[in-house]
Design an enzyme around this catalytic site. Structure first.
Site, PDB file in Angstrom:
ATOM      1  CD  GLU A  30      -2.875  -1.109   2.344  1.00  0.00           C
ATOM      2  OE1 GLU A  30      -3.933  -0.470   2.373  1.00  0.00           O
ATOM      3  OE2 GLU A  30      -2.480  -1.790   3.308  1.00  0.00           O
ATOM      4  CB  SER A 160      -5.531  -1.100  -0.323  1.00  0.00           C
ATOM      5  OG  SER A 160      -5.270   0.102   0.353  1.00  0.00           O
ATOM      6  CE1 TYR A 230      -7.132   4.201  -1.254  1.00  0.00           C
ATOM      7  CE2 TYR A 230      -6.665   2.027  -2.171  1.00  0.00           C
ATOM      8  CZ  TYR A 230      -6.835   2.858  -1.084  1.00  0.00           C
ATOM      9  OH  TYR A 230      -6.733   2.345   0.188  1.00  0.00           O
ATOM     10  NE  ARG A 269     -12.895   2.844   6.585  1.00  0.00           N
ATOM     11  CZ  ARG A 269     -11.999   2.382   5.712  1.00  0.00           C
ATOM     12  NH1 ARG A 269     -10.969   3.100   5.348  1.00  0.00           N
ATOM     13  NH2 ARG A 269     -12.166   1.200   5.179  1.00  0.00           N
ATOM     14  CG  ASP A 271     -13.884  -1.500   6.033  1.00  0.00           C
ATOM     15  OD1 ASP A 271     -14.218  -0.319   6.245  1.00  0.00           O
ATOM     16  OD2 ASP A 271     -12.843  -1.819   5.415  1.00  0.00           O
ATOM     17  CD  GLU A 285     -10.362  -4.068   6.788  1.00  0.00           C
ATOM     18  OE1 GLU A 285      -9.223  -4.394   7.130  1.00  0.00           O
ATOM     19  OE2 GLU A 285     -10.594  -3.261   5.877  1.00  0.00           O
ATOM     20  CG  ASN A 287      -9.306  -0.404   7.621  1.00  0.00           C
ATOM     21  OD1 ASN A 287      -8.580  -1.155   6.997  1.00  0.00           O
ATOM     22  ND2 ASN A 287     -10.618  -0.388   7.440  1.00  0.00           N
ATOM     23  N   GLY A 291      -7.097   5.266   5.428  1.00  0.00           N
ATOM     24  CA  GLY A 291      -6.598   6.142   4.369  1.00  0.00           C
ATOM     25  C   GLY A 291      -7.071   7.579   4.523  1.00  0.00           C
TER      26      GLY A 291
HETATM   27  N1  LIG Z   1     -17.189 -11.566   3.441  1.00  0.00           N
HETATM   28  C1  LIG Z   1     -17.330 -10.681   2.474  1.00  0.00           C
HETATM   29  N2  LIG Z   1     -18.468 -10.641   1.731  1.00  0.00           N
HETATM   30  C2  LIG Z   1     -18.638  -9.753   0.714  1.00  0.00           C
HETATM   31  N3  LIG Z   1     -17.709  -8.851   0.351  1.00  0.00           N
HETATM   32  C3  LIG Z   1     -16.534  -8.840   1.044  1.00  0.00           C
HETATM   33  C4  LIG Z   1     -16.295  -9.738   2.125  1.00  0.00           C
HETATM   34  N4  LIG Z   1     -15.060  -9.508   2.604  1.00  0.00           N
HETATM   35  C5  LIG Z   1     -14.556  -8.492   1.855  1.00  0.00           C
HETATM   36  N5  LIG Z   1     -15.435  -8.086   0.909  1.00  0.00           N
HETATM   37  C6  LIG Z   1     -15.216  -6.996  -0.071  1.00  0.00           C
HETATM   38  O1  LIG Z   1     -13.813  -6.760  -0.166  1.00  0.00           O
HETATM   39  C7  LIG Z   1     -13.458  -5.464   0.340  1.00  0.00           C
HETATM   40  C8  LIG Z   1     -12.141  -5.530   1.122  1.00  0.00           C
HETATM   41  O2  LIG Z   1     -12.271  -6.417   2.184  1.00  0.00           O
HETATM   42  P1  LIG Z   1     -11.796  -6.052   3.668  1.00  0.00           P
HETATM   43  O3  LIG Z   1     -12.056  -7.232   4.538  1.00  0.00           O
HETATM   44  O4  LIG Z   1     -12.384  -4.767   4.106  1.00  0.00           O
HETATM   45  O5  LIG Z   1     -10.198  -5.952   3.491  1.00  0.00           O
HETATM   46  P2  LIG Z   1      -9.221  -4.730   3.132  1.00  0.00           P
HETATM   47  O6  LIG Z   1     -10.047  -3.490   3.009  1.00  0.00           O
HETATM   48  O7  LIG Z   1      -8.295  -4.681   4.307  1.00  0.00           O
HETATM   49  O8  LIG Z   1      -8.510  -5.137   1.910  1.00  0.00           O
HETATM   50  C9  LIG Z   1     -14.635  -5.064   1.207  1.00  0.00           C
HETATM   51  O9  LIG Z   1     -14.710  -3.657   1.300  1.00  0.00           O
HETATM   52  C10 LIG Z   1     -15.808  -5.685   0.440  1.00  0.00           C
HETATM   53  O10 LIG Z   1     -16.177  -4.903  -0.684  1.00  0.00           O
HETATM   54 MG   LIG Z   2     -11.547  -2.845   4.234  1.00  0.00          MG
END
Ligand SMILES: Nc1ncnc2c1ncn2[C@@H]1O[C@H](COP(=O)(O)OP(=O)(O)O)[C@@H](O)[C@H]1O
Ligand SMILES: [Mg+2]
Length: 322
Positions: A30, A160, A230, A269, A271, A285, A287, A291
Protein backbone atom coordinates in the site's frame (compact mmCIF):
# COMPACT_ATOMS: atom_id res chain seq x y z
CA UNK A 1 -10.11 27.29 9.69
CA UNK A 2 -10.29 30.07 12.29
CA UNK A 3 -12.97 28.11 14.21
CA UNK A 4 -10.69 25.12 14.30
CA UNK A 5 -7.83 27.30 15.55
CA UNK A 6 -9.97 28.49 18.45
CA UNK A 7 -11.41 25.08 19.27
CA UNK A 8 -7.97 23.40 19.26
CA UNK A 9 -6.02 26.32 20.74
CA UNK A 10 -4.34 24.23 23.45
CA UNK A 11 -3.34 21.44 21.10
CA UNK A 12 -1.97 23.88 18.56
CA UNK A 13 -0.05 25.66 21.30
CA UNK A 14 1.42 22.38 22.56
CA UNK A 15 2.50 21.09 19.14
CA UNK A 16 3.74 24.45 17.79
CA UNK A 17 7.18 23.95 19.30
CA UNK A 18 7.48 20.27 18.35
CA UNK A 19 9.31 18.73 15.42
CA UNK A 20 6.67 16.61 13.72
CA UNK A 21 7.49 13.84 11.23
CA UNK A 22 4.88 12.43 8.87
CA UNK A 23 5.92 8.84 8.27
CA UNK A 24 4.78 7.74 4.83
CA UNK A 25 5.55 5.54 1.87
CA UNK A 26 7.15 2.53 3.47
CA UNK A 27 7.64 -1.00 2.29
CA UNK A 28 4.13 -2.45 2.00
CA UNK A 29 1.93 -3.14 -1.02
CA UNK A 30 0.00 0.00 0.00
CA UNK A 31 3.02 2.29 -0.47
CA UNK A 32 1.33 4.45 -3.15
CA UNK A 33 -1.78 4.91 -1.02
CA UNK A 34 0.36 5.83 1.96
CA UNK A 35 2.16 8.51 -0.05
CA UNK A 36 -1.20 10.02 -1.04
CA UNK A 37 -2.45 9.93 2.57
CA UNK A 38 0.86 11.29 3.84
CA UNK A 39 0.97 14.21 1.40
CA UNK A 40 -2.53 15.31 2.43
CA UNK A 41 -1.77 15.11 6.13
CA UNK A 42 1.58 16.87 5.63
CA UNK A 43 -0.12 19.74 3.76
CA UNK A 44 -2.76 20.09 6.48
CA UNK A 45 -0.07 20.24 9.19
CA UNK A 46 1.86 22.87 7.21
CA UNK A 47 -1.35 24.92 6.78
CA UNK A 48 -1.88 24.75 10.53
CA UNK A 49 1.57 26.29 10.97
CA UNK A 50 3.47 23.32 12.42
CA UNK A 51 7.13 22.38 11.89
CA UNK A 52 6.77 19.24 9.79
CA UNK A 53 9.08 16.90 7.90
CA UNK A 54 8.02 14.13 5.51
CA UNK A 55 9.87 10.86 6.00
CA UNK A 56 9.81 7.80 3.82
CA UNK A 57 10.14 4.69 5.93
CA UNK A 58 12.80 2.05 5.34
CA UNK A 59 15.41 0.26 7.46
CA UNK A 60 17.14 3.61 8.15
CA UNK A 61 14.12 5.20 9.81
CA UNK A 62 15.53 5.17 13.37
CA UNK A 63 18.64 7.08 12.24
CA UNK A 64 16.55 9.64 10.34
CA UNK A 65 14.25 10.25 13.32
CA UNK A 66 17.20 10.80 15.64
CA UNK A 67 19.13 12.96 13.19
CA UNK A 68 16.18 15.33 12.67
CA UNK A 69 15.40 15.52 16.37
CA UNK A 70 11.82 14.38 15.86
CA UNK A 71 9.54 14.90 18.88
CA UNK A 72 6.39 13.21 17.59
CA UNK A 73 5.49 10.95 14.66
CA UNK A 74 2.31 11.10 12.61
CA UNK A 75 2.10 7.60 11.15
CA UNK A 76 0.47 7.62 7.71
CA UNK A 77 1.67 4.18 6.71
CA UNK A 78 -0.69 1.44 5.65
CA UNK A 79 -0.03 -2.29 5.79
CA UNK A 80 3.08 -4.22 6.71
CA UNK A 81 5.71 -2.49 8.93
CA UNK A 82 3.45 0.56 9.24
CA UNK A 83 0.06 -0.48 10.49
CA UNK A 84 1.10 -3.74 12.16
CA UNK A 85 2.99 -2.59 15.25
CA UNK A 86 6.49 -2.71 13.75
CA UNK A 87 7.05 1.03 13.31
CA UNK A 88 5.12 1.63 16.54
CA UNK A 89 7.66 -0.64 18.29
CA UNK A 90 10.59 1.30 16.80
CA UNK A 91 9.06 4.56 18.03
CA UNK A 92 8.47 3.10 21.51
CA UNK A 93 12.11 2.10 21.66
CA UNK A 94 13.21 5.59 20.62
CA UNK A 95 10.82 7.22 23.09
CA UNK A 96 9.01 9.15 20.34
CA UNK A 97 5.23 9.53 20.85
CA UNK A 98 3.11 8.67 17.81
CA UNK A 99 -0.42 8.91 16.46
CA UNK A 100 -2.90 6.05 16.56
CA UNK A 101 -3.00 2.65 18.19
CA UNK A 102 -0.24 1.04 20.27
CA UNK A 103 1.93 -1.92 19.25
CA UNK A 104 -0.45 -4.64 20.38
CA UNK A 105 -3.62 -3.16 18.91
CA UNK A 106 -1.83 -2.45 15.63
CA UNK A 107 -0.53 -6.02 15.42
CA UNK A 108 -3.95 -7.49 16.18
CA UNK A 109 -5.73 -5.12 13.79
CA UNK A 110 -3.44 -6.15 10.94
CA UNK A 111 -4.47 -9.77 11.38
CA UNK A 112 -8.04 -10.20 10.12
CA UNK A 113 -8.49 -13.63 11.71
CA UNK A 114 -7.38 -12.67 15.21
CA UNK A 115 -9.53 -9.54 14.95
CA UNK A 116 -12.56 -11.62 13.90
CA UNK A 117 -12.06 -14.08 16.76
CA UNK A 118 -11.89 -11.27 19.33
CA UNK A 119 -14.99 -9.56 17.96
CA UNK A 120 -16.85 -12.87 17.74
CA UNK A 121 -16.06 -13.59 21.40
CA UNK A 122 -17.83 -10.32 22.25
CA UNK A 123 -20.95 -11.31 20.32
CA UNK A 124 -20.29 -9.20 17.23
CA UNK A 125 -21.38 -10.96 14.01
CA UNK A 126 -18.47 -11.97 11.77
CA UNK A 127 -18.62 -14.12 8.63
CA UNK A 128 -17.72 -17.82 8.90
CA UNK A 129 -14.30 -18.61 7.49
CA UNK A 130 -11.68 -21.27 6.92
CA UNK A 131 -7.93 -20.75 7.03
CA UNK A 132 -6.23 -21.87 3.81
CA UNK A 133 -3.26 -24.20 3.81
CA UNK A 134 -0.85 -23.39 0.96
CA UNK A 135 0.81 -26.80 1.37
CA UNK A 136 -2.51 -28.59 0.85
CA UNK A 137 -4.61 -27.03 -1.96
CA UNK A 138 -6.97 -30.03 -2.13
CA UNK A 139 -7.90 -29.77 1.52
CA UNK A 140 -8.28 -25.98 1.15
CA UNK A 141 -10.55 -26.57 -1.84
CA UNK A 142 -12.83 -28.90 0.13
CA UNK A 143 -12.84 -26.64 3.18
CA UNK A 144 -13.96 -23.74 1.01
CA UNK A 145 -16.76 -25.75 -0.58
CA UNK A 146 -17.96 -26.82 2.86
CA UNK A 147 -18.39 -23.11 3.74
CA UNK A 148 -20.71 -22.78 0.76
CA UNK A 149 -20.24 -20.49 -2.25
CA UNK A 150 -19.96 -17.58 -2.84
CA UNK A 151 -16.86 -16.95 -0.76
CA UNK A 152 -14.27 -14.22 -0.59
CA UNK A 153 -10.58 -15.13 -0.64
CA UNK A 154 -8.47 -12.73 1.39
CA UNK A 155 -4.91 -12.41 2.67
CA UNK A 156 -4.84 -12.43 6.48
CA UNK A 157 -2.73 -9.28 6.69
CA UNK A 158 -3.12 -7.01 3.69
CA UNK A 159 -5.26 -3.93 3.09
CA UNK A 160 -6.75 -1.80 0.30
CA UNK A 161 -8.45 -4.95 -1.05
CA UNK A 162 -5.06 -6.25 -2.24
CA UNK A 163 -5.54 -9.98 -2.96
CA UNK A 164 -9.29 -9.94 -2.27
CA UNK A 165 -11.25 -12.10 -4.75
CA UNK A 166 -14.88 -13.15 -4.86
CA UNK A 167 -15.50 -16.73 -5.92
CA UNK A 168 -18.96 -17.72 -7.09
CA UNK A 169 -18.53 -21.00 -8.92
CA UNK A 170 -16.75 -24.23 -8.12
CA UNK A 171 -15.00 -24.21 -11.52
CA UNK A 172 -13.69 -20.74 -10.92
CA UNK A 173 -12.28 -21.87 -7.57
CA UNK A 174 -10.67 -24.92 -9.16
CA UNK A 175 -9.00 -22.74 -11.77
CA UNK A 176 -7.70 -20.17 -9.33
CA UNK A 177 -6.92 -21.70 -5.98
CA UNK A 178 -3.42 -23.14 -6.52
CA UNK A 179 -2.13 -19.94 -8.02
CA UNK A 180 -3.89 -17.89 -5.34
CA UNK A 181 -2.23 -19.89 -2.57
CA UNK A 182 1.17 -19.39 -4.20
CA UNK A 183 0.67 -15.63 -4.34
CA UNK A 184 -0.99 -15.39 -0.91
CA UNK A 185 0.26 -18.21 1.31
CA UNK A 186 -1.20 -16.58 4.43
CA UNK A 187 -4.85 -16.28 3.46
CA UNK A 188 -8.37 -17.38 4.33
CA UNK A 189 -11.75 -17.84 2.73
CA UNK A 190 -14.77 -16.10 4.20
CA UNK A 191 -18.43 -16.58 3.43
CA UNK A 192 -19.53 -13.76 1.14
CA UNK A 193 -22.03 -11.46 2.82
CA UNK A 194 -24.48 -10.04 0.32
CA UNK A 195 -26.05 -6.78 1.35
CA UNK A 196 -25.23 -3.17 2.16
CA UNK A 197 -21.57 -2.34 2.59
CA UNK A 198 -20.85 0.25 5.26
CA UNK A 199 -17.86 1.76 6.95
CA UNK A 200 -17.72 3.33 10.38
CA UNK A 201 -15.25 6.00 11.43
CA UNK A 202 -14.35 6.30 15.09
CA UNK A 203 -12.30 8.94 16.88
CA UNK A 204 -11.20 8.82 20.49
CA UNK A 205 -9.66 6.69 23.19
CA UNK A 206 -10.90 4.30 25.85
CA UNK A 207 -12.65 7.09 27.79
CA UNK A 208 -14.08 9.11 24.96
CA UNK A 209 -15.51 7.67 21.73
CA UNK A 210 -17.01 9.64 18.85
CA UNK A 211 -18.59 7.74 15.97
CA UNK A 212 -18.79 9.59 12.66
CA UNK A 213 -21.96 9.31 10.51
CA UNK A 214 -22.11 5.79 9.09
CA UNK A 215 -21.29 5.74 5.39
CA UNK A 216 -22.62 3.35 2.77
CA UNK A 217 -20.34 2.39 -0.10
CA UNK A 218 -21.78 1.69 -3.52
CA UNK A 219 -18.90 0.65 -5.74
CA UNK A 220 -19.58 0.67 -9.46
CA UNK A 221 -17.53 -2.52 -9.71
CA UNK A 222 -18.49 -5.87 -8.24
CA UNK A 223 -17.02 -4.99 -4.85
CA UNK A 224 -14.95 -2.29 -3.15
CA UNK A 225 -11.65 -3.31 -4.76
CA UNK A 226 -8.43 -1.33 -5.13
CA UNK A 227 -9.59 0.51 -8.23
CA UNK A 228 -12.99 1.32 -6.71
CA UNK A 229 -11.22 2.67 -3.62
CA UNK A 230 -8.69 4.96 -5.25
CA UNK A 231 -10.22 6.14 -8.52
CA UNK A 232 -12.48 9.19 -8.37
CA UNK A 233 -16.05 8.39 -9.36
CA UNK A 234 -15.70 4.61 -9.03
CA UNK A 235 -17.68 4.42 -5.79
CA UNK A 236 -20.68 6.40 -4.61
CA UNK A 237 -20.62 7.40 -0.95
CA UNK A 238 -24.03 7.59 0.73
CA UNK A 239 -24.07 9.44 4.05
CA UNK A 240 -25.91 8.65 6.20
CA UNK A 241 -26.11 5.03 5.07
CA UNK A 242 -29.57 3.91 3.97
CA UNK A 243 -30.12 1.46 6.80
CA UNK A 244 -32.89 1.17 9.37
CA UNK A 245 -32.77 2.91 12.74
CA UNK A 246 -32.45 -0.45 14.52
CA UNK A 247 -29.58 -1.47 12.25
CA UNK A 248 -27.85 1.83 12.87
CA UNK A 249 -28.20 1.37 16.63
CA UNK A 250 -26.79 -2.15 16.42
CA UNK A 251 -23.85 -0.97 14.31
CA UNK A 252 -23.07 1.78 16.83
CA UNK A 253 -23.35 -0.62 19.76
CA UNK A 254 -21.03 -3.18 18.11
CA UNK A 255 -18.59 -0.50 17.00
CA UNK A 256 -18.21 0.76 20.57
CA UNK A 257 -17.64 -2.79 21.83
CA UNK A 258 -15.11 -3.46 19.05
CA UNK A 259 -13.23 -0.20 19.70
CA UNK A 260 -13.01 -1.04 23.41
CA UNK A 261 -12.16 -4.70 22.96
CA UNK A 262 -9.28 -3.96 20.61
CA UNK A 263 -8.11 -1.07 22.83
CA UNK A 264 -8.16 1.37 19.91
CA UNK A 265 -6.95 4.94 20.01
CA UNK A 266 -6.98 7.88 17.62
CA UNK A 267 -8.79 7.68 14.29
CA UNK A 268 -9.81 4.18 13.18
CA UNK A 269 -12.36 2.66 10.81
CA UNK A 270 -14.38 -0.52 10.85
CA UNK A 271 -15.72 -2.13 7.66
CA UNK A 272 -18.95 -4.12 7.76
CA UNK A 273 -21.69 -5.49 5.52
CA UNK A 274 -25.33 -5.59 6.57
CA UNK A 275 -26.64 -8.90 5.31
CA UNK A 276 -29.81 -8.79 3.27
CA UNK A 277 -30.57 -12.32 4.57
CA UNK A 278 -30.69 -11.72 8.31
CA UNK A 279 -30.26 -7.94 8.58
CA UNK A 280 -27.21 -8.28 10.84
CA UNK A 281 -24.08 -6.17 10.42
CA UNK A 282 -21.15 -8.52 9.80
CA UNK A 283 -17.89 -6.86 10.80
CA UNK A 284 -15.08 -7.49 8.30
CA UNK A 285 -12.11 -5.72 9.78
CA UNK A 286 -10.60 -2.77 11.60
CA UNK A 287 -8.30 -0.26 9.91
CA UNK A 288 -6.03 1.19 12.57
CA UNK A 289 -4.53 3.70 10.10
CA UNK A 290 -7.35 4.47 7.69
CA UNK A 291 -6.60 6.14 4.37
CA UNK A 292 -6.53 9.92 4.14
CA UNK A 293 -6.46 10.23 0.33
CA UNK A 294 -8.89 12.43 -1.63
CA UNK A 295 -11.14 9.42 -2.26
CA UNK A 296 -10.80 7.91 1.23
CA UNK A 297 -13.69 7.23 3.58
CA UNK A 298 -12.60 9.07 6.74
CA UNK A 299 -12.30 12.53 5.14
CA UNK A 300 -15.78 12.08 3.58
CA UNK A 301 -17.39 10.93 6.84
CA UNK A 302 -15.68 13.69 8.80
CA UNK A 303 -16.96 16.25 6.31
CA UNK A 304 -20.51 14.96 6.80
CA UNK A 305 -20.01 15.49 10.53
CA UNK A 306 -18.97 19.09 9.86
CA UNK A 307 -15.28 18.41 10.39
CA UNK A 308 -12.64 19.76 8.02
CA UNK A 309 -9.63 17.67 7.01
CA UNK A 310 -7.49 19.92 9.26
CA UNK A 311 -9.70 19.05 12.20
CA UNK A 312 -9.26 15.31 11.57
CA UNK A 313 -5.50 15.86 11.56
CA UNK A 314 -5.76 17.78 14.85
CA UNK A 315 -7.72 14.83 16.26
CA UNK A 316 -4.79 12.58 15.36
CA UNK A 317 -2.54 14.84 17.46
CA UNK A 318 -5.11 15.17 20.27
CA UNK A 319 -5.04 11.43 20.96
CA UNK A 320 -1.26 10.96 20.95
CA UNK A 321 -0.17 9.38 24.23
CA UNK A 322 2.67 11.36 25.86
N1 LIG B 1 -17.19 -11.57 3.44
C1 LIG B 1 -17.33 -10.68 2.47
N2 LIG B 1 -18.47 -10.64 1.73
C2 LIG B 1 -18.64 -9.75 0.71
N3 LIG B 1 -17.71 -8.85 0.35
C3 LIG B 1 -16.53 -8.84 1.04
C4 LIG B 1 -16.29 -9.74 2.13
N4 LIG B 1 -15.06 -9.51 2.60
C5 LIG B 1 -14.56 -8.49 1.85
N5 LIG B 1 -15.44 -8.09 0.91
C6 LIG B 1 -15.22 -7.00 -0.07
O1 LIG B 1 -13.81 -6.76 -0.17
C7 LIG B 1 -13.46 -5.46 0.34
C8 LIG B 1 -12.14 -5.53 1.12
O2 LIG B 1 -12.27 -6.42 2.18
P1 LIG B 1 -11.80 -6.05 3.67
O3 LIG B 1 -12.06 -7.23 4.54
O4 LIG B 1 -12.38 -4.77 4.11
O5 LIG B 1 -10.20 -5.95 3.49
P2 LIG B 1 -9.22 -4.73 3.13
O6 LIG B 1 -10.05 -3.49 3.01
O7 LIG B 1 -8.30 -4.68 4.31
O8 LIG B 1 -8.51 -5.14 1.91
C9 LIG B 1 -14.64 -5.06 1.21
O9 LIG B 1 -14.71 -3.66 1.30
C10 LIG B 1 -15.81 -5.68 0.44
O10 LIG B 1 -16.18 -4.90 -0.68
MG1 LIG C 1 -11.55 -2.84 4.23
Amino acid sequence: MSDVRTKYKDIIEFYKTKNIAVLMGGLSSEREVSIRSGENVYNALVNLGFKVTKMDVDANIARKLIKDNIDVAVIMLHGKYGEDGVIQGVLELLGIPYTGCDVLTSAIGMNKIITKELLKAKGIPVADYVVLDPSNPDKSFNDILSLGLPVVLKPVDEGSSVGVEIIKEEDQLKGKLRNYLRRHPNSFAEKAIIGTEITIGVIGDQKNITILPIMELRPKKEFYDYEAKYTKGMTDFVIPAEISKEQEEKVIEYTKIAFKTLNCRGVVRFDAIISKDDGLPYFLEVNTIPGMTETSDIPAMAKAAGMSFEEVVLKLLEYVKW
